[in-house]
Design an enzyme around this catalytic site. Structure first.
Site, PDB file in Angstrom:
ATOM      1  N   ASP A  66       0.852  -1.184   0.000  1.00 44.35           N
ATOM      2  CA  ASP A  66       0.000   0.000   0.000  1.00 44.35           C
ATOM      3  C   ASP A  66       0.890   1.236   0.000  1.00 44.35           C
ATOM      4  OD1 ASP A  66      -1.804   2.099   0.645  1.00 44.35           O
ATOM      5  OD2 ASP A  66      -3.090   0.742   1.773  1.00 44.35           O
ATOM      6  N   TYR A 162     -10.226  15.860  -5.526  1.00 41.03           N
ATOM      7  CA  TYR A 162      -9.284  15.300  -6.490  1.00 41.03           C
ATOM      8  C   TYR A 162      -8.455  16.404  -7.138  1.00 41.03           C
ATOM      9  CZ  TYR A 162      -7.445  12.879 -10.582  1.00 41.03           C
ATOM     10  OH  TYR A 162      -6.615  12.379 -11.539  1.00 41.03           O
TER      11      TYR A 162
END
Length: 280
Positions: A66, A162
């Protein structure tokens, strides 16, 4: 007559988010160009498929982890060094999109959770990748490449979270280009929309939603993307050229702190008025 060598012959690269989308396309292109590549990703099944389907499995290492975990990234670096001896190029690529979810469609709790998740992957993940790898890149006088976005420059390529994350990634790229010079080159590739498996944040229950479904709907109803090169390919493989250019020191040795836009011409026109998004 021997076959011509690729631009990355003998190089070693680490690509985060390498199991799908543009990350996988970059892995495959780098292998084709002669590099040995480590694909780092969170999905074991995607990485297994990549290895199984690779034309060059002997030069491909897959590492599950990750990008939000510094320990996972340092473990990946150690694995690459054991397998291939060094690292010449790192592509920080893992990311999530918010499907243009506007502020007016989120609760306070949504905003908080979405910000934490997207920034942890799209920004912190890039910074942790740089931290885990810069020492190796100094040794090889290598290259760090960040996957950016049209949303690094323009609005409505995503929602506010975003877009903010991709603006932040652009700033991070430029700062690291300054800090790591002259031994490491740091650049970005600002991609437009691609037909990939790019997912949304779990905070908005979008972790199973892929951007490829949007492209499928567009194809079925004949809608063209609102960009000048609306007939151009959205296959991620067609976006890999700038990554090869930036990784190849013989081709881009003087380049650092630069973002190459490959966005279908969005920079010369922007989004059309009917491109989507929410307004009050």
């Amino acid at each position: 007559m021997s076959a011509p060598k690729g631009w990355l012959e003998g190089d070693v690269a680490l690509v985060t988010g390498g199991g799908s989308g543009v990350g996988r396309a970059v892995v495959e292109r780098f292998l084709h160009e002669g590099a040995s590549v480590a694909a780092f990703g969170i999905d074991e099944e995607q990485l297994a498929a990549l290895k199984r389907e690779s034309a060059h499995p002997e030069r491909l290492l897959t590492v599950t982890g990750d990008v939000r975990s510094s320990a996972d990234l340092h473990r990946a670096v150690d694995g690459v060094k054991r397998a291939f001896g060094r690292i010449d190029t790192v592509v920080a690529n893992a990311g999530v999109w918010d499907y243009q979810r506007s502020l007016t469609r989120m609760s306070a709790e949504d905003v908080e959770a979405t910000f934490d998740e997207i920034f942890a992957i799209n920004v912190k993940g890039y910074l942790l990748t740089a931290e885990a790898t810069w020492r190796e890149l100094v040794t090889t006088r290598g290259s760090l490449i960040m996957t950016l976005s049209n949303a690094s420059f323009y609005v409505n390529g995503g929602g506010p979270v975003y877009t903010a994350s991709k603006h932040a990634s652009l700033g991070l790229m430029r700062e690291l280009a300054y800090e790591l010079a002259p031994k490491v080159r740091v650049n970005g590739v600002a991609c437009g929309g691609m037909d990939t498996d790019l997912r949304g944040p779990a905070a908005l229950s979008m972790e199973s939603r892929a951007i490829g479904a949007s492209f499928a709907r567009r194809r079925s109803d004949g809608t063209r993307p609102p960009i000048p090169l609306h007939d151009s390919s959205h296959d991620p493989r067609d976006f890999t050229g700038p990554f090869v250019l930036l990784a190849a020191s013989s081709q881009s040795g003087p380049m650092t702190g630069h973002a190459i836009s490959i966005d279908g011409g969005m920079g010369v026109r922007g989004f059309a008025s009917d491109a989507g998004g929410d307004h009050l």
